[in-house]
Design a protein around this motif. Sequence first.
Motif, PDB file in Angstrom:
ATOM      1  N   GLY A 133      52.116  -3.807  82.978  1.00  0.00           N
ATOM      2  CA  GLY A 133      50.919  -2.122  82.608  1.00  0.00           C
ATOM      3  C   GLY A 133      52.316  -1.681  81.584  1.00  0.00           C
ATOM      4  O   GLY A 133      53.280  -1.776  81.611  1.00  0.00           O
ATOM      5  N   ALA A 134      51.202  -0.367  81.834  1.00  0.00           N
ATOM      6  CA  ALA A 134      51.878   0.685  81.460  1.00  0.00           C
ATOM      7  C   ALA A 134      52.105   2.132  81.425  1.00  0.00           C
ATOM      8  O   ALA A 134      50.621   2.100  82.121  1.00  0.00           O
ATOM      9  N   VAL A 135      52.832   2.912  81.389  1.00  0.00           N
ATOM     10  CA  VAL A 135      53.000   3.945  82.488  1.00  0.00           C
ATOM     11  C   VAL A 135      53.773   5.112  81.495  1.00  0.00           C
ATOM     12  O   VAL A 135      54.317   4.883  80.861  1.00  0.00           O
ATOM     13  N   ARG A 136      53.064   6.605  81.580  1.00  0.00           N
ATOM     14  CA  ARG A 136      53.688   7.922  80.473  1.00  0.00           C
ATOM     15  C   ARG A 136      54.307   8.775  81.454  1.00  0.00           C
ATOM     16  O   ARG A 136      53.702   9.470  82.755  1.00  0.00           O
ATOM     17  N   VAL A 137      55.328   8.996  81.634  1.00  0.00           N
ATOM     18  CA  VAL A 137      56.017  10.463  83.006  1.00  0.00           C
ATOM     19  C   VAL A 137      56.027  11.531  81.931  1.00  0.00           C
ATOM     20  O   VAL A 137      57.091  11.375  80.321  1.00  0.00           O
ATOM     21  N   THR A 138      55.785  12.662  82.402  1.00  0.00           N
ATOM     22  CA  THR A 138      56.076  13.413  81.279  1.00  0.00           C
ATOM     23  C   THR A 138      56.694  14.972  81.970  1.00  0.00           C
ATOM     24  O   THR A 138      56.718  15.327  83.467  1.00  0.00           O
ATOM     25  N   ALA A 198      58.422  20.142  86.881  1.00  0.00           N
ATOM     26  CA  ALA A 198      57.568  19.368  87.134  1.00  0.00           C
ATOM     27  C   ALA A 198      57.477  17.160  86.510  1.00  0.00           C
ATOM     28  O   ALA A 198      58.064  17.136  85.618  1.00  0.00           O
ATOM     29  N   ARG A 199      57.412  16.141  87.229  1.00  0.00           N
ATOM     30  CA  ARG A 199      56.988  14.698  87.015  1.00  0.00           C
ATOM     31  C   ARG A 199      55.833  14.120  86.583  1.00  0.00           C
ATOM     32  O   ARG A 199      55.195  14.058  87.912  1.00  0.00           O
ATOM     33  N   ARG A 200      55.109  14.739  85.537  1.00  0.00           N
ATOM     34  CA  ARG A 200      53.481  13.681  86.303  1.00  0.00           C
ATOM     35  C   ARG A 200      53.737  12.520  85.714  1.00  0.00           C
ATOM     36  O   ARG A 200      54.129  12.427  84.494  1.00  0.00           O
ATOM     37  N   ILE A 201      53.410  12.134  86.169  1.00  0.00           N
ATOM     38  CA  ILE A 201      52.513  10.581  86.031  1.00  0.00           C
ATOM     39  C   ILE A 201      51.454   9.584  85.955  1.00  0.00           C
ATOM     40  O   ILE A 201      50.359   9.889  86.337  1.00  0.00           O
ATOM     41  N   SER A 228      45.934   6.835  86.136  1.00  0.00           N
ATOM     42  CA  SER A 228      45.407   7.592  87.229  1.00  0.00           C
ATOM     43  C   SER A 228      46.203   8.601  87.051  1.00  0.00           C
ATOM     44  O   SER A 228      47.143   8.689  85.835  1.00  0.00           O
ATOM     45  N   ARG A 229      46.228   9.264  88.326  1.00  0.00           N
ATOM     46  CA  ARG A 229      47.069  10.317  87.861  1.00  0.00           C
ATOM     47  C   ARG A 229      48.256  11.285  89.370  1.00  0.00           C
ATOM     48  O   ARG A 229      47.430  10.890  90.131  1.00  0.00           O
ATOM     49  N   HIS A 230      49.265  11.148  88.743  1.00  0.00           N
ATOM     50  CA  HIS A 230      50.105  11.142  90.186  1.00  0.00           C
ATOM     51  C   HIS A 230      51.538  12.536  89.665  1.00  0.00           C
ATOM     52  O   HIS A 230      51.371  12.616  88.394  1.00  0.00           O
ATOM     53  N   LEU A 231      52.005  12.809  90.412  1.00  0.00           N
ATOM     54  CA  LEU A 231      53.539  14.421  90.332  1.00  0.00           C
ATOM     55  C   LEU A 231      53.884  14.134  91.059  1.00  0.00           C
ATOM     56  O   LEU A 231      53.909  13.866  92.649  1.00  0.00           O
ATOM     57  N   VAL A 232      54.836  14.646  90.728  1.00  0.00           N
ATOM     58  CA  VAL A 232      56.209  14.574  91.492  1.00  0.00           C
ATOM     59  C   VAL A 232      57.390  15.291  91.430  1.00  0.00           C
ATOM     60  O   VAL A 232      57.100  15.782  90.349  1.00  0.00           O
ATOM     61  N   ILE A 274      50.890  23.366  89.978  1.00  0.00           N
ATOM     62  CA  ILE A 274      52.029  22.625  89.397  1.00  0.00           C
ATOM     63  C   ILE A 274      51.245  22.099  87.977  1.00  0.00           C
ATOM     64  O   ILE A 274      52.706  22.339  87.152  1.00  0.00           O
ATOM     65  N   ASP A 275      51.033  20.534  88.253  1.00  0.00           N
ATOM     66  CA  ASP A 275      50.292  19.997  87.099  1.00  0.00           C
ATOM     67  C   ASP A 275      49.133  21.152  85.720  1.00  0.00           C
ATOM     68  O   ASP A 275      50.099  20.338  85.461  1.00  0.00           O
ATOM     69  N   ASP A 276      48.962  21.618  86.744  1.00  0.00           N
ATOM     70  CA  ASP A 276      48.412  22.522  85.458  1.00  0.00           C
ATOM     71  C   ASP A 276      49.517  23.405  85.017  1.00  0.00           C
ATOM     72  O   ASP A 276      49.213  23.339  83.340  1.00  0.00           O
TER      73      ASP A 276
END
Length: 594
Positions: free
Chosen positions: A88-93, A110-113, A182-186, A204-206
């Motif tokens: 699969g593929a994933v984007r980290v912002t 913030a590290r949005r996945i 899916s949405r994840h955050l670290v 934080i994600d916002d």
Amino acid sequence: MAIRDDAGFADLRSYAAIGDGRTVALVALDGSIDWYPTPDLDSTPAFARLLDAREGFLALAPSTSYAVERRYVDGTNVLETTYTTDNGAVRVTDSLNTGVAGRLPWGELARRIDGLSGSVDMAWSIMPGSCFGTASAWLDGEPDHPILRINGIGLGIRGIDHGQHPPTGQTVEGSFTTSEGSRHLVAVVSTHDEPLPLPDAQTIDDGVDRTIRNWQVWSDTVAYTGAYRHAVLRSALALKLLLHSPSGSIAAAATTSLPESAAGGKNWDYRYAWVRDTAYTLHALTRVGLREEVHAAVSWMLKNLRSQGSDLEVFTHLNGDTPEGTRHPDLTGWRNIGPVVDGNGAAGQLQLGVFGDLFDIVWEYVQSGHVLDPTTMRQLAGIADLTCDIWHNRDAGIWELPEERHYVSSKLGCWNALKCAVLLAEHGQLQGPVERWATERDRISAWVNENGWSEERQSYVWYPGSTDLDASVLLHATSGFDTGPRMSATIDAIRDELGSGPLIYRYSGMQQEEASFVACAYWAVSALAAVGRRDEAVELMEQLLPLANDVGMMSEMIEPADNSFMGNVPQGLSHLALINAALAIAGPADPMTS
């Protein structure tokens, strides 16, 4: 291309920078943040794997092999990295979040996945180092809301579906699996010697989206629409990262101790505000239409110089304090090339070019329609008088060398200072002995023409009696000292002796000691345009632009043999020289829209 060597160090080309107006974090291609000082850019960093494999990082990447692509979100310093695995593929912002009304009063990394397709197993780890050997991290807080503390820094860990493992020792880590949509955050929230806020993770994600909007609003104020618009905007965004918003000062670079030579020894700390670099940066930002940063930095620079009296410091801390010397932490250095330096030993040097740098940006400021106050006028008149007296002296030169000489580019800096002082007086923005300033300006010009030109070399030389060359003389094609045959011949001599392909070394003999200096090559572009050789300027510009890394970031130096980055990164001089080169090619008529 291997991202890390066997010792765990990433290639310098692999780093992208994110920032919030107070500090900068460097993100490697493999998702590890290896440099993150907090709260300020010049704070001792808790995360410094850039300089020692033991010194802390914030890792986030797929658990299996992957291909990677990345870009900045258009018009921002928010980084998007896409990892593609067999499944699969994933984007980290990655974002250093800003607030509703500017920078936040705390650090918020913030590290949005986002899952893009299939499923990807992700792993993350947050492990502080030793703050350059001064402290040990310890774990605090509740198990579900861990806090790492080190050297007065509090680091609160927040997340969304981030699969945090029970924290142990000095490390917090976790793992999770993405799915399509899916949405994840670290995230890491930080303060120093003050209470630690712990915002809700969704807030934080916002904040990532708000930060993107904030950057894009700022980018819309960059008025330049001419050739190389994308490169100019990216360099303006890189320079914006180096502006320290609490004070208005501008750092020369975001890092310390990245070597200029693979042999080591030439490792410096550039997390300071130099008058020279500030002036050059403001020259570039003024000409692309930015106002708030320019006023803040001009005001900070003048107030800072005023507090020093007649003993002008060539650089200070970002808060204006005088540097207090250097220390050498017991760290290995990047790729084990030491030393690691905390501080800069050039404090107290006499660098005559600083007078020209100061007056040049004040004149640019006035030309942009602004006016000086009486206190600044008196201050500048005194500095112009001082320039008349002090230009006769030997100095350390623009390259901050230990041997003081009558460097030609230093004399040209004094010439530029007095030229601008006379112009300011003619426009009613300065009062004083104008005739004296004009007389000394002309004396410097005569001195340079008599002592700084070599018939043998057909070039301006580094200092009288020498046949060595100095690329910084190229700056004085655009200062207006000489745009005729002598400067044109000097460009050719410098490119012939100091050039390697499109790149240029700083001065004679440096080919054996260090990599080429990126800004020098862009100075050559500007000089070619200034002497009327625009086609050659365009040709050189188009050879240089591809030498930035994949997201347009540039270091201080590039090794011509393999185009590898050397020196501190991102380097302000490199990016501002690019902007000025684009403006020089666009021409003086209307650089904003040419």
